[in-house]
Design an enzyme around this catalytic site. Structure first.
Site, short mmCIF file in Angstrom:
data_model
loop_
_atom_site.label_atom_id
_atom_site.label_comp_id
_atom_site.label_asym_id
_atom_site.label_seq_id
_atom_site.Cartn_x
_atom_site.Cartn_y
_atom_site.Cartn_z
N GLU A 51 0.80 -1.27 -0.08
CA GLU A 51 -0.08 -0.08 0.02
C GLU A 51 0.82 1.21 0.12
OE1 GLU A 51 -0.53 -2.67 2.10
OE2 GLU A 51 -2.57 -3.26 1.75
N PHE A 113 -11.59 -7.17 13.99
CA PHE A 113 -10.44 -7.68 12.99
C PHE A 113 -10.11 -6.43 12.00
CE2 PHE A 113 -9.11 -9.85 9.14
CZ PHE A 113 -7.96 -10.29 9.74
N GLN A 114 -8.64 -6.31 11.92
CA GLN A 114 -8.16 -5.30 10.95
C GLN A 114 -8.94 -3.89 11.23
OE1 GLN A 114 -8.20 -6.80 6.97
NE2 GLN A 114 -6.18 -7.83 7.31
N LYS A 163 -17.26 -0.60 5.83
CA LYS A 163 -17.74 -1.59 4.99
C LYS A 163 -18.94 -1.59 4.54
CE LYS A 163 -17.51 -6.61 3.92
NZ LYS A 163 -17.27 -7.79 4.31
N MET A 472 24.50 8.85 1.87
CA MET A 472 24.33 10.07 2.56
C MET A 472 24.64 10.02 4.21
SD MET A 472 24.02 13.21 1.96
CE MET A 472 22.96 14.13 0.61
#
Lengths: 564, 198
Positions: A51, A113-114, A163, A472
């Site tokens: 993502e 959940f999630q 959802k 760097m």
């Protein structure tokens, strides 16, 4: 009016907004939305591998095209994986819309959940965010979100949708107007402040423009050129302002700041009037604020009034859209030339050219490879970078000449930006050659996206500046930590085998002589292509203004820094 | 009001949308930018859907200006402005519970009278004093009460209005539909949620 599902409403909203490409990754709570994608063939969903990459791709897409970039993720880990990309886009004022799903409304706040409180998490790193709890509200939320993301000082906006809101049905009607009373993006500036600024500019002997990202975001490059030409004012750029004026323009003096040129930094310290245009007086561009140039009169044009007086005391703050303000200023200032001032800077440029040149010698350096790439691909291509030494060398030797040619993570400095951002830029500009200069460290953070490029046929050319170091960081350890090198000597996989594993062409370059042929071959190959440039291990970026030093303290070489 | 515009406290008036999360956004901004809130008072206004926050921050007038501009950047903040202390009225309410033996009551009541405060509760050994005044007056009263023993006190934080006909702002009208969207977005809808199987 018949009712449609929230998922259909979301997709109709995207159509209304003219969104034809989005980057995303499916998961439980956004399945009702994915279920409807086949019914909307005009919206191209590009399936990423992580993502974070979806977010950076949306960011690169927006920077390359000027259009709204859109990324989509599921709830919980999908949403939290977006956070770096959201912060990156917002820090650089890139118009982006991030959509996440969340658990059903009845489970919100119950640690289902999630579930992640993603609107709580993104709140400090977005321009605005929404948790939409009714399908009837989706159209309002999308229209308002896109308006906020793309107007004023652009930025990241986030919409979170439970959802069951995707599933519940409602009537769809695209709102004709929106009214956000807490948000009134400015356009033209008040004539008083323009007049005040013009008087100061007209009386100046050594004026200087700091041109930033705002010039590019507001498509004001022509206005900048006209203003600079009429007022005879030389221009230096911030990192993200590169491309706002062509480097071969007679008034263009290149990049200022931590790795800017000696002459640009000294011009900044010696100007009597500084005109900041669409830039936020950042510490990397200005060095130690109080000693940047204590005697100059400072005119600061920014669309975001909160940038005025934030880091630097400003004599004339001008609130407005820089493309409008530049037209106002051009109409108000007198025509002028400053030959003595220009020749003073020119003399510095001649005297200090060496510290801004590709190092001589037979070795393969990153500077040489980048300069050759820039020369070969020309200004109509897009050049992306990651973060670190290769980024600064790309800024120095990339010959950035037009707005939206150069795509780099400025404010947040996100390693791993190079691969997914280039992927987004390529999706936005299918007809342009898109090259990304990668660090060997940053490349390893996000190279899984080669898989996306292969699937979505995005022929990005990836050029790894491989010095087997986190360069760097090593440079800072050498200069400021007494050469105590800790955790910077990283082992590398065989990058050509990675190319092979993804079924793309890989080219290795060990010598200067092979550079041109490799670039030519990469351009001729149907991409994606990967080139592993095995550059010299020990090399540092010069010039440099050490963190906390003033621009006038620019160091040009290792010898000068006291390091042999 | 004795605090000058360049003093170490700045009073900011902000009109904000009355919607979920607005207090979090404001609080988060203060935390993120490192501003120190001395007091924050929120209440409704006569305009439905609009609340008013009065925020007192420590710092110079430059800090006050930055805070106001950063607040104004929040979409949910309709507008924000630093109030000039000489041009505005600032008040705060405090309740102070002070120890008061019967033989001390007269003395304490004299102090209360001088400060135009009032006594709102009395017990054998204590008093609750109520005062509505500017910050400095409340400080002075508490200084005078401290020798008797302050058991506890509570202050509302300052609220303020600009003097005269001037107002801090004019609020644009929002139609019912839009107001409902703004006030309800982020809130679980009232009533039974539709049962939606996957």
């Amino acid at each position: 009016m018949s009712k449609i599902s929230g998922a259909d409403i979301v997709l109709r909203c995207l159509q209304e907004l003219g969104v034809d490409t989005l980057f995303g990754y499916p998961g439980g709570v956004v399945l009702p939305l994915y279920d409807r994608f086949p019914q909307y063939p005009d919206i191209n969903h590009i399936l990423v591998r992580h993502e974070q990459a979806a977010g950076h791709a949306a960011d690169g897409y927006a920077r390359a095209s000027g259009k709204l970039g859109v990324a989509l993720a599921t709830s919980g880990p999908g949403a939290t994986n977006l956070v770096t990309a959201i912060t990156n886009a917002h820090m650089d004022s890139v118009p982006t819309l991030f959509i996440t799903g969340n658990v059903t409304r009845s489970l919100l706040g119950k640690d289902g959940f999630q579930e992640a409180d993603i609107t709580g998490i993104t709140m400090p790193t977005v321009k605005h965010n929404y948790l939409v709890m009714r399908p009837d509200d989706l159209a309002y939320a999308f229209k308002e979100a896109a308006y906020i993301a793309t107007t004023g000082r652009p930025g990241a906006v986030h919409i979170d949708i439970p959802k069951d809101v995707f599933i519940e049905e409602a009537e769809f009607s695209w709102p004709e107007t929106i009214n956000v009373r807490g948000y009134n993006p400015p356009s033209t500036a008040e004539q008083d402040s323009i007049q005040q600024a013009a008087e100061i500019i007209d009386q100046s002997e050594r004026p200087l423009i700091f041109a930033g990202h705002g010039i590019i975001l507001s498509d004001a490059a022509d206005d900048l050129r006209k203003f600079a030409e009429k007022s005879g004012t030389p221009v230096v750029n911030t990192l993200l302002g590169l491309g706002s004026i062509a480097p071969d323009h007679v008034l263009s003096y290149g990049m200022m700041g931590m790795h800017g040129s000696y002459w640009a930094n000294h011009a900044a310290s010696n100007a009597d009037v500084i005109i900041g245009l669409g830039m936020r007086m950042d510490d990397r561009a200005l060095g130690r604020f109080e000693d940047m140039n204590p005697t100059a009169k400072i005119i600061h044009v920014d669309i975001d009034p909160a940038e005025h007086q934030k880091n630097l005391e400003t004599h004339v703050p001008i609130v407005g859209n820089v493309c409008d303000v530049l037209k106002q200023l051009t109409n108000t200032v007198q025509k002028a030339t400053h030959p003595d001032w220009l020749s003073w800077i020119d003399d510095l440029r001649i005297g200090h050219r060496a510290s801004m040149s590709v190092p001589e010698g037979p070795e393969l350096t990153a500077q040489y490879a980048i300069a050759r790439i820039a020369d070969y691909i020309g200004t109509e291509s897009v050049l992306c970078t990651g973060v670190g030494q290769h980024q600064m060398w790309s800024a120095q030797f990339g010959a950035i000449s037009r707005p939206r040619q150069f795509i780099t993570s400025g404010g947040l400095g996100t390693m791993g930006f190079e691969v997914p951002a280039a992927m987004g830029a390529q999706a936005a500009c299918p007809d342009r050659s898109v090259w990304t200069i990668c660090g060997d460290g940053g490349f390893q953070m996000t190279f899984q996206e080669i898989g996306t490029m292969v699937d979505a046929k995005l022929p990005v050319r990836m050029a790894i500046m491989n010095n087997c170091y986190l360069g760097m960081v090593r440079q800072w350890q050498e200069l400021f930590y007494d050469q105590n090198l800790v955790d910077v000597d990283i082992s590398q996989p065989d990058f050509l085998k990675i190319a092979e594993a993804y079924g793309i062409k890989g080219i290795r370059v060990d010598n200067q002589e092979d550079v041109d042929a490799a670039i030519e071959e990469a351009e001729a190959t149907e991409g994606p292509v990967l080139i592993d440039f095995r550059v010299v291990r020990q090399d540092n970026v010069w010039p440099m203004v050490p963190a906390g030093a003033a621009l006038s303290e620019t160091i040009e070489s290792a010898e000068e820094s006291g390091m042999s | 009001m004795k605090v000058s515009r360049n003093g170490s406290r700045q009073t900011i008036a902000a009109l904000v949308e009355d919607r979920p999360g607005v207090l979090t956004r404001v609080a988060s901004l203060f935390r993120r930018r490192g501003y120190n809130i001395e007091s924050l008072a929120v209440g409704t206004t006569d305009e439905q859907g609009v609340s008013r926050m009065t925020i007192v921050v420590e710092g110079t007038s430059e800090v006050g200006d930055q805070v106001a501009k950063q607040l104004d950047k929040l979409i949910d903040v309709i507008n924000a402005a630093v109030l000039d202390s000489t041009e505005s009225i600032e008040r705060e309410l405090a309740l102070i519970k002070v120890m008061a033996r019967p033989d001390q009551r007269r003395e304490i009541l004299d102090v209360v009278e001088i400060f135009r405060a009032s006594v709102v509760d009395l017990s054998v050994s204590s008093l609750i004093i109520q005062i509505t005044a500017a910050n400095e007056t409340i400080e002075a009263l508490t200084d005078n009460l401290r020798p008797y023993g302050i058991l506890e006190m509570v202050r509302t934080g300052a609220i303020a209005l600009v003097r005269g006909e001037d107002t801090t702002q004019v609020v644009e009208f929002e139609d019912d539909e839009l107001r409902r969207f703004h006030m309800e977005s982020g809130r679980i809808p009232t009533g039974q949620l539709p049962h939606l199987s996957d």
